[in-house]
Design a protein around this motif. Structure first.
Motif, PDB file in Angstrom:
ATOM      1  N   GLU A   1       1.205   3.852   1.768  1.00 29.22           N
ATOM      2  CA  GLU A   1       1.064   4.006   3.026  1.00 29.22           C
ATOM      3  C   GLU A   1       3.088   3.173   4.068  1.00 29.22           C
ATOM      4  O   GLU A   1       3.884   3.537   4.164  1.00 29.22           O
ATOM      5  CB  GLU A   1       0.300   4.015   4.930  1.00 29.22           C
TER       6      GLU A   1
ATOM      7  N   LEU B   1     -14.479 -10.959  -3.470  1.00 30.82           N
ATOM      8  CA  LEU B   1     -14.427  -8.786  -3.018  1.00 30.82           C
ATOM      9  C   LEU B   1     -14.187  -9.236  -3.845  1.00 30.82           C
ATOM     10  O   LEU B   1     -14.108  -7.487  -4.442  1.00 30.82           O
ATOM     11  CB  LEU B   1     -13.213  -9.101  -1.362  1.00 30.82           C
TER      12      LEU B   1
ATOM     13  N   PRO C   1      -5.297   2.376   8.769  1.00 27.10           N
ATOM     14  CA  PRO C   1      -6.588   2.582   7.225  1.00 27.10           C
ATOM     15  C   PRO C   1      -6.293   1.231   6.201  1.00 27.10           C
ATOM     16  O   PRO C   1      -6.731   0.306   5.911  1.00 27.10           O
ATOM     17  CB  PRO C   1      -5.493   3.175   6.725  1.00 27.10           C
ATOM     18  N   TYR C   2      -4.997  -0.327   6.455  1.00 25.63           N
ATOM     19  CA  TYR C   2      -5.075  -1.137   5.215  1.00 25.63           C
ATOM     20  C   TYR C   2      -5.608  -2.393   5.970  1.00 25.63           C
ATOM     21  O   TYR C   2      -5.517  -2.935   5.350  1.00 25.63           O
ATOM     22  CB  TYR C   2      -3.520  -1.687   6.049  1.00 25.63           C
TER      23      TYR C   2
ATOM     24  N   ASN D   1      -9.896   4.046   0.170  1.00 27.88           N
ATOM     25  CA  ASN D   1     -11.695   3.432   0.481  1.00 27.88           C
ATOM     26  C   ASN D   1     -12.630   3.291   1.683  1.00 27.88           C
ATOM     27  O   ASN D   1     -13.563   2.229   1.483  1.00 27.88           O
ATOM     28  CB  ASN D   1     -10.951   1.320   1.009  1.00 27.88           C
TER      29      ASN D   1
ATOM     30  N   LYS E   1      -4.272   0.534  -4.246  1.00 28.36           N
ATOM     31  CA  LYS E   1      -5.035   1.155  -3.084  1.00 28.36           C
ATOM     32  C   LYS E   1      -6.278   0.151  -2.485  1.00 28.36           C
ATOM     33  O   LYS E   1      -6.691  -0.137  -1.612  1.00 28.36           O
ATOM     34  CB  LYS E   1      -5.228   2.187  -3.314  1.00 28.36           C
ATOM     35  N   ASN E   2      -6.754  -0.714  -4.016  1.00 32.59           N
ATOM     36  CA  ASN E   2      -7.815  -1.892  -3.389  1.00 32.59           C
ATOM     37  C   ASN E   2      -6.367  -3.242  -3.497  1.00 32.59           C
ATOM     38  O   ASN E   2      -6.782  -3.419  -5.220  1.00 32.59           O
ATOM     39  CB  ASN E   2      -8.588  -1.202  -4.864  1.00 32.59           C
ATOM     40  N   TYR E   3      -6.755  -4.010  -2.470  1.00 31.10           N
ATOM     41  CA  TYR E   3      -5.838  -4.971  -1.773  1.00 31.10           C
ATOM     42  C   TYR E   3      -6.812  -6.109  -3.487  1.00 31.10           C
ATOM     43  O   TYR E   3      -5.836  -6.864  -3.678  1.00 31.10           O
ATOM     44  CB  TYR E   3      -6.125  -5.960  -1.026  1.00 31.10           C
ATOM     45  N   VAL E   4      -7.787  -6.156  -4.088  1.00 33.03           N
ATOM     46  CA  VAL E   4      -8.855  -7.253  -4.265  1.00 33.03           C
ATOM     47  C   VAL E   4      -8.787  -6.425  -6.361  1.00 33.03           C
ATOM     48  O   VAL E   4      -9.534  -7.485  -6.842  1.00 33.03           O
ATOM     49  CB  VAL E   4     -10.058  -7.768  -3.996  1.00 33.03           C
TER      50      VAL E   4
ATOM     51  N   PHE F   1     -11.428  -5.172   6.967  1.00 30.01           N
ATOM     52  CA  PHE F   1     -11.092  -6.742   7.093  1.00 30.01           C
ATOM     53  C   PHE F   1     -10.535  -7.380   8.500  1.00 30.01           C
ATOM     54  O   PHE F   1      -9.385  -7.260   8.609  1.00 30.01           O
ATOM     55  CB  PHE F   1     -10.567  -7.305   5.894  1.00 30.01           C
TER      56      PHE F   1
ATOM     57  N   ILE G   1      -9.515  -3.190   2.710  1.00 31.73           N
ATOM     58  CA  ILE G   1      -8.732  -3.692   1.435  1.00 31.73           C
ATOM     59  C   ILE G   1      -9.249  -3.155   0.405  1.00 31.73           C
ATOM     60  O   ILE G   1      -8.556  -3.444  -0.469  1.00 31.73           O
ATOM     61  CB  ILE G   1      -9.006  -4.966   1.659  1.00 31.73           C
ATOM     62  N   THR G   2     -10.601  -3.044   0.216  1.00 31.40           N
ATOM     63  CA  THR G   2     -11.637  -2.571  -1.300  1.00 31.40           C
ATOM     64  C   THR G   2     -11.915  -1.927  -0.646  1.00 31.40           C
ATOM     65  O   THR G   2     -12.800  -1.840   0.924  1.00 31.40           O
ATOM     66  CB  THR G   2     -12.066  -4.208  -1.976  1.00 31.40           C
ATOM     67  N   PRO G   3     -12.576  -0.342  -1.481  1.00 28.97           N
ATOM     68  CA  PRO G   3     -13.597   0.161  -0.913  1.00 28.97           C
ATOM     69  C   PRO G   3     -14.860   0.205   0.279  1.00 28.97           C
ATOM     70  O   PRO G   3     -15.682  -1.158  -0.267  1.00 28.97           O
ATOM     71  CB  PRO G   3     -14.110   1.028  -2.292  1.00 28.97           C
TER      72      PRO G   3
ATOM     73  N   SER H   1       0.762  -1.055   0.253  1.00 31.35           N
ATOM     74  CA  SER H   1      -0.008   0.069   0.540  1.00 31.35           C
ATOM     75  C   SER H   1       0.609   0.939   0.039  1.00 31.35           C
ATOM     76  O   SER H   1       2.025   1.263   0.890  1.00 31.35           O
ATOM     77  CB  SER H   1      -1.253  -0.179   1.372  1.00 31.35           C
TER      78      SER H   1
END
Lengths: 96, 149
Positions: free
Chosen positions: A62, B123, B55-56, B95, A78-81, B65, B59-61, A60
């Motif tokens: 950060e 997801l 924030p991590y 997100n 930004k979007n992990y998936v 998780f 994981i998606t908007p 990510s």
């Protein structure tokens, strides 16, 4: 098609489930790019040492900043998936 | 450990009220405790991880998780899902706000990978995620998951 096996390191804060989620999305992105690769996971502290053994680091925004100055190209997501975001990021650092 | 063994109707709640992200994690954790999947210590561990990672975990908007380590009090691998009545900020500019919280508990590195893979597949289907978030009943949300079971 590239024949070299890429070494990719997925980095999250603690090396738990989030980095596995990253790994799974990276594997999907590699498939879409028709690239061979090996994906390993690590927490941020380990990555600072092991990161140098990878061709690409994916993490990510950060966490990328916390990695500091390293020579390995970093893809930030930004979007992990979102496979497409990963595909574009990998394309960019590999110039393909 | 297959996906269907990790989730059931008892671990799904919709329109949960929570005043902040900590309470949201507390509420999803309570479902995991009630169904004998984790000890109470696991909730605090999930909150600690979220404090550290902040924030991590979004994981998606719209989807948080929370998770912690197996040794933090996991009895059996599981996950639980709540949707929030009012979306909550978790501190992730990209997100936020969070509308759905998926609490996750695993016992070791390999056992739960199939289930996690299925969850990632779900997801990554944005249309499906939106449907889950907007479910009117627990059964409706569970039905969306059933396609993957």
């Amino acid at each position: 098609m590239q024949t070299k096996r890429l070494k990719i390191l997925a980095v999250c804060g603690m090396g738990l489930e989030s980095s596995l989620v990253l790994k799974m999305t990276i594997e999907k992105a590699l498939k879409e790019l028709n690239l061979e690769g090996e994906v390993t996971t690590a927490d941020i502290v380990t990555a600072k040492g092991a990161g140098f053994d990878a061709d690409i680091i994916i993490t990510s925004n950060e966490l990328a900043q916390q990695l500091g100055e390293i020579k390995v190209p970093i893809v930030t997501v930004k979007n992990y998936v979102n496979v497409q975001e990963f595909v574009e990021g990998i394309r960019k650092v590999l110039n393909i | 450990m297959e996906f269907k063994e990790m989730i059931n109707l008892e671990r799904i709640r919709i329109n949960v009220e929570a005043k902040d992200w900590k309470e949201a994690i507390q509420k999803v954790g309570e479902l995991m405790i009630k169904t004998q999947c984790v000890y109470e210590s696991y909730i605090n561990a999930m909150i600690r991880v979220a404090e550290k990672l902040g924030p991590y975990i979004v994981i998606t908007p719209g989807v948080a998780f929370p998770h912690a380590r197996p040794e933090d009090g996991v009895i059996k691998p599981c996950f639980a899902i709540i949707t929030l009545k009012e979306p909550i900020e978790f501190g992730n500019p990209e997100n936020d706000p969070v509308k759905m919280v998926i609490g996750f508990a695993a016992l070791d590195d390999k056992q739960h990978l199939n289930a996690l893979q299925t969850l990632v597949d779900i997801l990554s289907n944005r249309e499906l995620v939106e449907k889950m978030m907007n479910s009117k009943t627990e059964q409706e949300l569970f039905n969306y998951l059933k396609h993957y079971i």
